[in-house]
Design a protein around this motif. Structure first.
Motif, PDB file in Angstrom:
ATOM      1  N   ARG A  87       0.830  -1.210   0.000  1.00  0.00           N
ATOM      2  CA  ARG A  87       0.000   0.000   0.000  1.00  0.00           C
ATOM      3  C   ARG A  87       0.864   1.260   0.000  1.00  0.00           C
ATOM      4  O   ARG A  87       0.625   2.194  -0.771  1.00  0.00           O
ATOM      5  CB  ARG A  87      -0.922   0.016   1.221  1.00  0.00           C
ATOM      6  CG  ARG A  87      -2.067  -0.945   1.153  1.00  0.00           C
ATOM      7  CD  ARG A  87      -2.899  -0.913   2.450  1.00  0.00           C
ATOM      8  NE  ARG A  87      -3.953  -1.880   2.421  1.00  0.00           N
ATOM      9  CZ  ARG A  87      -3.826  -3.139   2.796  1.00  0.00           C
ATOM     10  NH1 ARG A  87      -2.678  -3.597   3.232  1.00  0.00           N
ATOM     11  NH2 ARG A  87      -4.853  -3.963   2.731  1.00  0.00           N
ATOM     12  N   HIS A 104      -7.936   4.982  -1.676  1.00  0.00           N
ATOM     13  CA  HIS A 104      -8.291   3.559  -1.573  1.00  0.00           C
ATOM     14  C   HIS A 104      -7.362   2.748  -2.475  1.00  0.00           C
ATOM     15  O   HIS A 104      -7.224   3.063  -3.657  1.00  0.00           O
ATOM     16  CB  HIS A 104      -9.744   3.324  -1.991  1.00  0.00           C
ATOM     17  CG  HIS A 104     -10.155   1.892  -1.875  1.00  0.00           C
ATOM     18  ND1 HIS A 104     -10.654   1.361  -0.713  1.00  0.00           N
ATOM     19  CD2 HIS A 104     -10.102   0.870  -2.768  1.00  0.00           C
ATOM     20  CE1 HIS A 104     -10.909   0.072  -0.896  1.00  0.00           C
ATOM     21  NE2 HIS A 104     -10.567  -0.251  -2.142  1.00  0.00           N
ATOM     22  N   GLU A 106      -6.478  -1.431  -3.361  1.00  0.00           N
ATOM     23  CA  GLU A 106      -6.937  -2.809  -3.192  1.00  0.00           C
ATOM     24  C   GLU A 106      -6.077  -3.721  -4.064  1.00  0.00           C
ATOM     25  O   GLU A 106      -5.942  -3.488  -5.269  1.00  0.00           O
ATOM     26  CB  GLU A 106      -8.402  -2.906  -3.618  1.00  0.00           C
ATOM     27  CG  GLU A 106      -8.974  -4.285  -3.567  1.00  0.00           C
ATOM     28  CD  GLU A 106     -10.429  -4.331  -4.038  1.00  0.00           C
ATOM     29  OE1 GLU A 106     -10.773  -5.299  -4.731  1.00  0.00           O
ATOM     30  OE2 GLU A 106     -11.203  -3.399  -3.705  1.00  0.00           O
ATOM     31  N   LYS A 107      -5.506  -4.750  -3.452  1.00  0.00           N
ATOM     32  CA  LYS A 107      -4.677  -5.678  -4.225  1.00  0.00           C
ATOM     33  C   LYS A 107      -5.568  -6.545  -5.102  1.00  0.00           C
ATOM     34  O   LYS A 107      -6.542  -7.129  -4.645  1.00  0.00           O
ATOM     35  CB  LYS A 107      -3.833  -6.559  -3.310  1.00  0.00           C
ATOM     36  CG  LYS A 107      -2.809  -7.379  -4.104  1.00  0.00           C
ATOM     37  CD  LYS A 107      -2.062  -8.418  -3.293  1.00  0.00           C
ATOM     38  CE  LYS A 107      -1.275  -7.846  -2.171  1.00  0.00           C
ATOM     39  NZ  LYS A 107      -0.458  -8.877  -1.497  1.00  0.00           N
ATOM     40  N   VAL A 125      -2.318  -3.578  -8.168  1.00  0.00           N
ATOM     41  CA  VAL A 125      -3.155  -2.876  -7.194  1.00  0.00           C
ATOM     42  C   VAL A 125      -4.103  -1.924  -7.910  1.00  0.00           C
ATOM     43  O   VAL A 125      -3.696  -1.181  -8.806  1.00  0.00           O
ATOM     44  CB  VAL A 125      -2.257  -2.075  -6.214  1.00  0.00           C
ATOM     45  CG1 VAL A 125      -3.090  -1.235  -5.268  1.00  0.00           C
ATOM     46  CG2 VAL A 125      -1.335  -3.010  -5.452  1.00  0.00           C
ATOM     47  N   ARG A 177     -13.195  -5.844 -11.547  1.00  0.00           N
ATOM     48  CA  ARG A 177     -13.388  -5.516 -10.128  1.00  0.00           C
ATOM     49  C   ARG A 177     -14.218  -4.248  -9.964  1.00  0.00           C
ATOM     50  O   ARG A 177     -15.086  -4.172  -9.081  1.00  0.00           O
ATOM     51  CB  ARG A 177     -12.035  -5.365  -9.430  1.00  0.00           C
ATOM     52  CG  ARG A 177     -12.129  -5.073  -7.960  1.00  0.00           C
ATOM     53  CD  ARG A 177     -12.734  -6.229  -7.202  1.00  0.00           C
ATOM     54  NE  ARG A 177     -12.805  -5.902  -5.783  1.00  0.00           N
ATOM     55  CZ  ARG A 177     -13.829  -6.188  -5.008  1.00  0.00           C
ATOM     56  NH1 ARG A 177     -14.851  -6.872  -5.477  1.00  0.00           N
ATOM     57  NH2 ARG A 177     -13.822  -5.828  -3.758  1.00  0.00           N
ATOM     58  N   VAL A 181     -17.515  -3.610  -7.494  1.00  0.00           N
ATOM     59  CA  VAL A 181     -17.559  -2.725  -6.321  1.00  0.00           C
ATOM     60  C   VAL A 181     -18.210  -1.385  -6.584  1.00  0.00           C
ATOM     61  O   VAL A 181     -18.682  -0.744  -5.651  1.00  0.00           O
ATOM     62  CB  VAL A 181     -16.151  -2.506  -5.705  1.00  0.00           C
ATOM     63  CG1 VAL A 181     -15.569  -3.801  -5.208  1.00  0.00           C
ATOM     64  CG2 VAL A 181     -15.210  -1.818  -6.666  1.00  0.00           C
TER      65      VAL A 181
END
Length: 185
Positions: A87, A104, A106-107, A125, A177, A181
């Motif tokens: 991160r 934000h 996210e892997k 990421v 993804r 989301v």
């Protein structure tokens, strides 16, 4: 599950500033012995970031890639510094290469690169909630920052200057993804 081959011997056969070439003598479960060569790279993981300005717009860079002797469209990326997690490294690379920090991260996946020849790994990421923020980078020349629409990903892939497999995989994964989301509603 197959039994891993037995490593009979490893030997450094060449070294440069960044890489070593290692010879490996292996014996497979069926008794066959072979010599393999691999790049011995430092066990330093790296991070590659898919920075999203909005639900469809990714920030990319064009930079010189010595391995193919050309400029390619790619994503911000770099090695993790000592003590950094993915991160922190992702946010640092974003600020150094494209002038944003992410609210934000996210892997998506950890990729191996040419695993038949080297043990390098890179964390892909996804980043959003971007805010302008910059840090000095270590590139030898200014990077060209550009944007692309994920909805036009196929057009990007038709270009001769977008060929890096891990970038292509990360863009497809990010697109999927983001559909799940929906960070922008």
């Amino acid at each position: 599950m197959q039994q891993k081959p037995e490593i009979l011997e490893t030997r450094l056969v060449a070294r440069s500033r960044l890489f070593g070439v290692e010879s490996m003598q292996l014996r497979f479960a069926n008794g066959v012995e072979r010599t393999y060569e691999r790049l011995r790279t430092p066990p330093i993981p790296a991070v590659m970031v898919v920075p999203m300005l909005d639900a469809d717009t990714v920030v990319m860079i064009r930079e010189y890639c010595a391995g193919v002797e050309d400029y390619l469209i790619t994503l911000p990326k770099g090695a993790l510094d000592a003590g950094e997690d993915w991160r922190e490294a992702g946010n640092r690379e974003l600020q150094e290469e494209v002038g944003y920090a992410a609210g934000h991260l996210e892997k998506l996946k950890t990729f191996s690169l040419s695993p038949g020849y080297m043990g390098h790994h890179i964390h892909a990421v996804l980043a959003w909630d971007l805010k302008p923020s910059s840090l000095p980078g270590d590139e030898p020349e200014p990077l060209e920052v550009l944007t692309w629409k994920l909805s036009e990903l196929e057009a990007l892939l038709e270009r001769d200057d977008c060929t890096e497999a891990r970038v292509i995989a990360a863009l497809y994964m990010a697109r999927e993804r983001l559909a799940e989301v929906r960070p922008w509603g």
